[in-house]
Design an enzyme around this catalytic site. Structure first.
Site, short mmCIF file in Angstrom:
data_model
loop_
_atom_site.label_atom_id
_atom_site.label_comp_id
_atom_site.label_asym_id
_atom_site.label_seq_id
_atom_site.Cartn_x
_atom_site.Cartn_y
_atom_site.Cartn_z
N CYS A 168 -2.83 -4.45 0.05
CA CYS A 168 -2.35 -5.58 -0.69
C CYS A 168 -1.55 -5.15 -1.81
O CYS A 168 -2.20 -4.44 -2.99
CB CYS A 168 -3.18 -6.63 -0.89
SG CYS A 168 -4.13 -7.22 0.57
N GLU B 24 -5.88 17.98 9.59
CA GLU B 24 -5.03 17.20 8.87
C GLU B 24 -3.54 17.25 9.69
O GLU B 24 -3.10 15.83 9.86
CB GLU B 24 -4.55 17.90 7.31
CG GLU B 24 -3.49 17.28 6.52
CD GLU B 24 -3.58 16.07 6.40
OE1 GLU B 24 -4.49 15.29 6.45
OE2 GLU B 24 -2.64 15.24 5.87
N LYS C 148 -1.64 2.29 2.32
CA LYS C 148 -1.70 3.51 1.52
C LYS C 148 -2.95 3.60 0.66
O LYS C 148 -3.48 4.81 0.47
CB LYS C 148 -0.52 3.34 0.66
CG LYS C 148 -0.27 4.43 -0.47
CD LYS C 148 0.35 5.57 0.36
CE LYS C 148 0.35 6.91 -0.69
NZ LYS C 148 0.16 8.13 0.13
N GLU D 74 -1.34 9.24 12.99
CA GLU D 74 -1.12 8.01 12.21
C GLU D 74 0.42 7.54 12.07
O GLU D 74 0.94 6.54 11.95
CB GLU D 74 -1.72 8.24 11.03
CG GLU D 74 -0.91 9.28 9.90
CD GLU D 74 -1.69 9.47 8.57
OE1 GLU D 74 -2.19 8.30 8.00
OE2 GLU D 74 -1.42 10.37 8.11
N ASN E 80 -5.86 -9.25 -4.68
CA ASN E 80 -5.98 -7.96 -3.95
C ASN E 80 -7.58 -7.41 -4.05
O ASN E 80 -8.12 -7.40 -5.20
CB ASN E 80 -5.28 -6.64 -4.59
CG ASN E 80 -5.43 -5.40 -3.94
OD1 ASN E 80 -6.03 -5.02 -2.97
ND2 ASN E 80 -5.01 -4.58 -4.70
N GLY E 81 -8.28 -7.22 -3.02
CA GLY E 81 -9.65 -7.01 -3.02
C GLY E 81 -10.45 -7.60 -2.23
O GLY E 81 -9.75 -8.20 -1.15
N TRP F 237 -2.37 -6.89 3.55
CA TRP F 237 -3.02 -5.81 4.65
C TRP F 237 -4.32 -6.59 4.94
O TRP F 237 -5.20 -6.70 4.22
CB TRP F 237 -2.99 -4.52 4.17
CG TRP F 237 -3.63 -3.59 5.30
CD1 TRP F 237 -2.78 -2.86 5.86
CD2 TRP F 237 -4.87 -3.18 5.40
NE1 TRP F 237 -3.40 -1.98 6.73
CE2 TRP F 237 -4.90 -2.35 6.50
CE3 TRP F 237 -6.25 -3.62 4.97
CZ2 TRP F 237 -5.84 -1.58 7.08
CZ3 TRP F 237 -7.26 -3.11 5.63
CH2 TRP F 237 -7.28 -2.04 6.66
N ARG G 165 1.85 -0.81 0.20
CA ARG G 165 0.33 -1.07 0.10
C ARG G 165 -0.29 -2.11 1.11
O ARG G 165 -1.27 -2.49 1.28
CB ARG G 165 0.12 -1.72 -1.20
CG ARG G 165 0.48 -0.99 -2.46
CD ARG G 165 0.23 -1.77 -3.85
NE ARG G 165 -1.17 -1.89 -4.01
CZ ARG G 165 -2.14 -1.09 -4.45
NH1 ARG G 165 -1.63 0.05 -4.90
NH2 ARG G 165 -3.33 -1.29 -4.55
N HIS H 48 -15.96 24.44 23.68
CA HIS H 48 -17.22 23.56 23.73
C HIS H 48 -16.86 22.20 24.30
O HIS H 48 -17.68 21.22 23.88
CB HIS H 48 -18.03 23.56 22.55
CG HIS H 48 -18.53 25.17 22.28
ND1 HIS H 48 -19.42 25.68 22.81
CD2 HIS H 48 -17.84 25.81 21.11
CE1 HIS H 48 -19.48 26.81 22.32
NE2 HIS H 48 -18.80 27.07 21.48
N LYS I 248 -2.02 13.56 10.84
CA LYS I 248 -0.60 13.20 10.51
C LYS I 248 0.22 12.78 11.74
O LYS I 248 0.69 11.92 11.74
CB LYS I 248 0.30 14.30 10.05
CG LYS I 248 -0.01 14.68 8.62
CD LYS I 248 0.75 13.93 7.36
CE LYS I 248 -0.14 12.76 6.91
NZ LYS I 248 -1.37 12.89 6.21
C1 G6P Z 1 -5.45 5.94 3.27
C2 G6P Z 1 -4.29 6.41 3.42
C3 G6P Z 1 -4.33 8.03 3.55
C4 G6P Z 1 -5.19 8.61 2.39
C5 G6P Z 1 -6.52 7.80 2.27
C6 G6P Z 1 -7.12 8.09 1.09
O1 G6P Z 1 -6.06 6.17 4.60
O2 G6P Z 1 -3.25 6.04 4.29
O3 G6P Z 1 -3.08 8.72 3.33
O4 G6P Z 1 -5.51 9.89 2.43
O5 G6P Z 1 -6.41 6.57 2.28
O6 G6P Z 1 -6.57 7.66 -0.18
P1 G6P Z 1 -6.69 8.40 -1.38
O7 G6P Z 1 -5.70 7.53 -2.41
O8 G6P Z 1 -8.01 8.10 -1.76
O9 G6P Z 1 -6.31 9.71 -1.53
#
Ligand code: G6P
Length: 636
Positions: A2, A509, A631, A516, A104-105, A75, A27, A532, A513
């Site tokens: 948000c 990672e 984000k 997502e 937001n919250g 969001w 956001r 395994h 990527k």
């Molecule tokens: C969300 C974002 C990720 C990020 C994660 C942690 O899931 O989409 O890209 O790695 O939050 O966010 P931060 O701001 O704590 O690194």
């Protein structure tokens, strides 16, 4: 999660709010809305979908002229993305004035508050937790918006950043925060409020921030009409007469607080796409530069030392540390997993990385000599913040590895090291990951040199770090080849990512990527773990990405590659430059320059970022705003 933007001043507010919303869209992007105080009262428009949908609706709906307004990009948490659930939420006061609010919250006690308000005769129109704040403010409103907001906030528990306006006080904007981010920009004859600096910098670089439970009353209006608690003046034009601006900050219990005006260090170009089509691509490509800014002033080859000013006063505790607890979520968690290896390998201190969401509830053991490191790009991730607080409550020294300066995590830690990689707009984290790993490397070297690392060993690392930006550039040059290789595998909806040692977190990672951004199912794991269970998935043509650079476990990785090939899997390898042997086993190979094993993750992750990026583009997805993601996750 948000984004909010709000304005009170002398300019037409709608274009300004829409521009701010577009900057904040990363956001949250499932619905959006604005509320504006016009000469004929509050006008509200809300739409499901992107900000552009809202924009085109407003273009068709006349009468949005006014100089005070609030806006939101959502969001969804409570209630599906729909017009009734979109913000702003509005409610009428007992004397018939509309109050509008963006939030937001999360309001945790909204169910009981809603019951209480319904019993008093208030009708709700949404399924959101937010609406209770709007209704509470309207309930408590007795001609003073600031007082009503404070009364409402004393009733709620949870997290909030809010901006509120009321028809009766057309030149007043009230905002407040607890837990969620909010910045107030002080511009010419006006105030602009937003969830982050990106929506503010085009107006001003002078800002104030609020601490938890603090409220700001921002007033801007023509001198003759300016009276924040006056009857509605009807004049919302913002024109004529000398202009008066004024702000005051207090706690929700009405205790005055002084907030210093700060200068934002922010370059507008950092949040513009420039020549790129997507922020993610821009952020991947600018990694050499972000490494340079992260390293600036921190490695001193002449004196052979790492300089971390933020940690200087805790050097003693760091050197005597008995255990590092790293905690984070998402991509930052994967950086933390690499941090485990770095701290144990270079600094020789036991280290474990925990999902913040698990750590905070598991009754964690914090013993003497434990140091907790919260890793976060945004500095606002709710679980990471909560884990940090838990560790601090149990007596741990708390450090932050954070990108956003002045964010909640940065403020609540005892000390820390900023990433300084610039704003990251793409929802999928790339350059921040590299920055997090780099800072964890620097911390490991800083501690290591004071423990077992020799001057020569440190010198070698520092020399390599200095060359790191150029090495990343060499990897980036392979982008077209990576695109071609990725395209060949896009017919498959299941991929594996495998690596050993430092490259196990890189593999995880890489899988994150890909899933997502391209919505392809991918799993990352230690290469040995494949046998395994996951090996059962491998059939003819299944893409398996190996991080197979030359290092202590190279031969073992080659054996794993053989196992995959024997079952028809299609091998894509990330290997060390000059490794010709690997081409015999792999359909595609991407090369990284040779560097010490501990620094390799910062190179090997780059091709995997590009695989995910190209896969998403080739599949026609919205790269910067993948479905269902946000984000910054400011809810648990
Ligand atoms: C969300 C974002 C990720 C990020 C994660 C942690 O899931 O989409 O890209 O790695 O939050 O966010 P931060 O701001 O704590 O690194």
């Amino acid at each position: 999660m948000c984004g909010i933007v709000a304005y009170v001043g002398n300019k037409q507010v709608v274009p300004l709010l829409l521009e701010g919303l577009k900057r904040l869209e990363y956001r949250g992007y499932d619905s959006a809305g604005v509320a504006v105080i016009t000469s004929s009262g509050m006008k509200v428009q809300r739409a499901v979908g992107r900000v552009s949908v809202l924009e085109s609706q407003i273009e068709k709906a006349p009468g949005f002229e006014g100089c005070t307004g609030i806006a939101h990009t959502r969001w969804a948490t409570h209630g599906s993305p729909s017009v009734p659930n979109a913000h702003p939420h509005s409610h009428k006061t007992s004397d018939g004035y509309l109050v509008s609010l963006v939030h937001n919250g999360i309001i945790e006690n909204y169910v009981s508050l809603r019951k209480w308000l319904e019993a008093k005769g208030h009708k709700f129109t949404s399924e959101t937790d937010t609406e209770v704040i709007a209704v509470l403010i309207a309930e408590f409103y007795k001609g003073d918006l600031e007082a009503a907001v404070k009364a409402a906030l004393r009733e709620v528990t949870g997290a909030y950043a809010i901006a509120v306006i009321c028809e009766r006080e057309p030149h007043t904007l009230i905002c407040a925060r607890k837990g969620s981010p909010l910045i107030i920009g002080i511009a010419d004859k006006s105030y602009v409020v937003a969830s982050d600096a990106s929506a503010i910098v085009s107006h001003t670089t002078q800002v104030i921030t609020l601490d938890d439970y603090q409220v700001a009353k921002l007033c801007a209006g023509p001198n003759d009409k300016y009276n924040p608690v006056a009857e509605a003046s009807g004049d919302t034009s913002g024109g004529g007469g000398p202009w008066k601006v004024d702000f005051k900050t207090t706690t929700i219990d009405d205790v005055p607080v002084t907030r210093d005006v700060q200068e934002l260090e922010f370059d507008l170009a950092q949040i513009e796409l420039g020549q790129f089509e997507h922020f993610m691509h821009k952020e991947i490509m600018e990694q050499p530069e972000s490494i340079r800014t992260c390293l600036r002033g921190r490695i001193d080859l002449r004196d052979n030392r790492v300089v971390l000013g933020g940690l200087a006063s805790f050097t003693r505790e760091l050197v005597r540390a008995r255990h590092f607890i790293l905690t984070a979520q998402g991509t930052a968690f994967h950086a933390g997993l690499i941090g485990e290896y770095l701290l144990e390998d270079i600094a020789k201190v036991p280290a474990r990385c925990h999902y913040a969401s698990e750590f905070r509830y598991r009754n964690p053991i914090i013993e003497e000599g434990s140091i907790t490191v919260a890793i976060s790009q945004s500095g606002e991730t709710a679980d990471t913040l909560a884990a940090l607080r838990e560790a601090k409550d149990r007596g741990s020294l708390a450090l932050g590895v954070v990108n956003v300066v002045g964010s909640s995590i940065a403020r609540e830690t005892d000390a820390g090291v900023y990433l300084h990689v610039g704003p990251e707009i793409g929802v999928a984290s790339t350059k921040a990951f590299l920055g997090q790993v780099l800072v964890l490397t620097l911390i490991s070297l800083y501690v290591g040199r004071r423990r077992y690392l020799s001057a020569e060993q440190l010198h070698n690392y520092l020399e390599e770090l200095e060359r790191l930006p150029d090495m990343v550039s060499k990897v980036l040059e392979q982008s077209d080849a990576i695109r071609t290789a990725t395209e060949k595998c896009l017919d498959r909806n299941n991929w594996l990512f495998l690596g050993r040692g430092y490259h196990y977190p890189v593999a995880v990672e890489g899988a994150l990527k890909l899933k997502e951004l391209s919505y392809i199912h991918a799993e990352g794991m230690p290469a040995a773990e494949m046998k395994h269970g996951p090996i059962a998935l491998i059939d003819k043509g299944m893409p398996v990405v190996f991080v197979a650079t030359q290092g202590s476990q190279y031969d073992k990785v080659i054996s794993n590659i053989e196992e995959v090939r024997a079952r028809g899997g299609r091998v894509i390898a990330v290997a060390t430059e000059g490794d010709t042997q690997i081409t015999r086993y792999s359909e595609s190979v991407f090369y990284v320059p040779h560097v010490s094993e501990a620094l390799q993750p910062m190179l090997t992750v780059v091709p995997l970022q590009l695989v995910a990026y190209h896969a998403a583009v080739l599949r026609g997805h919205d790269v910067d705003k993948p479905r269902n993601l946000a984000k910054s996750v400011t809810v648990e």
